[in-house]
Design an enzyme around this catalytic site. Structure first.
Site, short mmCIF file in Angstrom:
data_model
loop_
_atom_site.label_atom_id
_atom_site.label_comp_id
_atom_site.label_asym_id
_atom_site.label_seq_id
_atom_site.Cartn_x
_atom_site.Cartn_y
_atom_site.Cartn_z
N LYS A 11 30.89 22.81 -17.25
CA LYS A 11 30.94 22.76 -15.79
C LYS A 11 29.55 22.42 -15.19
O LYS A 11 28.54 22.49 -15.90
CB LYS A 11 31.46 24.10 -15.25
N TYR A 51 43.14 21.24 -10.86
CA TYR A 51 43.34 22.67 -10.61
C TYR A 51 44.53 22.92 -9.66
O TYR A 51 44.54 23.93 -8.96
CB TYR A 51 42.07 23.28 -10.03
N ASN A 114 30.91 29.70 -14.26
CA ASN A 114 31.16 30.26 -15.60
C ASN A 114 31.05 29.24 -16.73
O ASN A 114 31.62 29.43 -17.80
CB ASN A 114 32.50 31.01 -15.61
N HIS A 117 35.29 25.33 -19.11
CA HIS A 117 36.75 25.42 -18.93
C HIS A 117 37.44 25.18 -20.26
O HIS A 117 36.95 24.39 -21.08
CB HIS A 117 37.24 24.35 -17.94
N GLU A 128 46.06 18.23 -19.19
CA GLU A 128 44.62 18.14 -18.88
C GLU A 128 43.91 17.05 -19.69
O GLU A 128 43.03 16.37 -19.16
CB GLU A 128 43.97 19.51 -19.12
P1 ATP Z 1 39.30 27.82 -16.54
O1 ATP Z 1 40.69 27.41 -16.10
O2 ATP Z 1 38.20 27.20 -15.70
O3 ATP Z 1 39.09 27.64 -18.00
P2 ATP Z 1 40.17 30.53 -16.69
O4 ATP Z 1 41.41 29.96 -17.32
O5 ATP Z 1 39.41 31.55 -17.47
O6 ATP Z 1 39.16 29.39 -16.31
P3 ATP Z 1 41.61 30.66 -14.20
O7 ATP Z 1 42.36 31.86 -13.77
O8 ATP Z 1 42.38 29.47 -14.72
O9 ATP Z 1 40.51 31.13 -15.27
O10 ATP Z 1 40.71 30.20 -12.99
C1 ATP Z 1 40.18 28.88 -12.92
C2 ATP Z 1 38.77 28.94 -12.39
O11 ATP Z 1 38.82 29.40 -11.05
C3 ATP Z 1 37.86 29.93 -13.11
O12 ATP Z 1 37.22 29.38 -14.23
C4 ATP Z 1 36.87 30.28 -12.04
O13 ATP Z 1 35.81 29.31 -12.00
C5 ATP Z 1 37.69 30.21 -10.78
N1 ATP Z 1 38.14 31.53 -10.38
C6 ATP Z 1 39.14 32.25 -10.94
N2 ATP Z 1 39.30 33.42 -10.33
C7 ATP Z 1 38.36 33.46 -9.34
C8 ATP Z 1 38.01 34.38 -8.33
N3 ATP Z 1 38.64 35.56 -8.20
N4 ATP Z 1 36.99 34.06 -7.50
C9 ATP Z 1 36.34 32.88 -7.61
N5 ATP Z 1 36.64 31.94 -8.54
C10 ATP Z 1 37.63 32.23 -9.39
MG MG Z 2 42.50 28.38 -16.46
#
Ligand code: ATP
Ligand code: MG
Length: 139
Positions: A11, A51, A114, A117, A128
């Protein structure tokens, strides 16, 4: 156990801090085959479509703004159980809670910034990888 492919993204926070090489080293040392890789500046439309499952969430606009704030590195990783193994190597979504031997623990900051992804299921991995790589780039 099956050979799988998954989409990995380094990211904008991790690319901007010069950590892309460190993430790629962790990926290679964990035994993943990097099938395809490119650096890109995502457009809002690309990030929104990627997303789309989160479009109703309160953090959606911030997430799209973050993902378009600078270049990312896009990769297709291949390995046995690549989907769950890459998510394990990344660590939990909230980088503040991630261990020091994970990508998010080493290179991330918080739940939004974070560092990486990973796809979460075979269906999302198929969507994806095709979202960012055309058929000639993912043979
Ligand atoms: P990713 O899809 O990016 O791999 P993930 O699967 O661990 O992450 P998801 O629940 O799919 O988590 O959320 C997608 C992204 O949205 C997260 O990586 C994070 O950057 C953001 N995100 C998720 N929850 C929150 C939140 N409560 N507040 C802010 N950003 C969030
Ligand atoms: Mg995710």
């Amino acid at each position: 156990m099956a050979i799988e492919r998954t989409l990995a993204i380094i990211k904008p926070d991790a690319v901007a801090s010069g950590s892309a090489g460190g993430v790629i080293t962790m990926i290679e040392e964990a035994g993943f085959n990097i099938v395809a890789m490119k650096k890109a500046q995502l457009t809002a439309a690309q990030a929104e479509g990627f997303y789309h499952v989160h479009s109703a969430r309160p953090f959606f606009r911030d997430l799209v703004d973050f993902m378009t704030s600078g270049p990312v590195v896009l990769m297709i990783l291949e390995a046995e159980d690549a989907i769950s193994r890459w998510r394990e190597l990344m660590g939990p979504t909230d980088a503040a809670k991630a261990g020091p031997d994970t990508v998010r623990g080493r290179f991330g900051t918080n739940i939004e910034r974070n560092a990486s992804h990973g796809s979460d299921a075979p269906e999302t991995a198929a969507f994806e990888t095709a979202w960012f790589f055309n058929c000639f780039e993912r043979v």
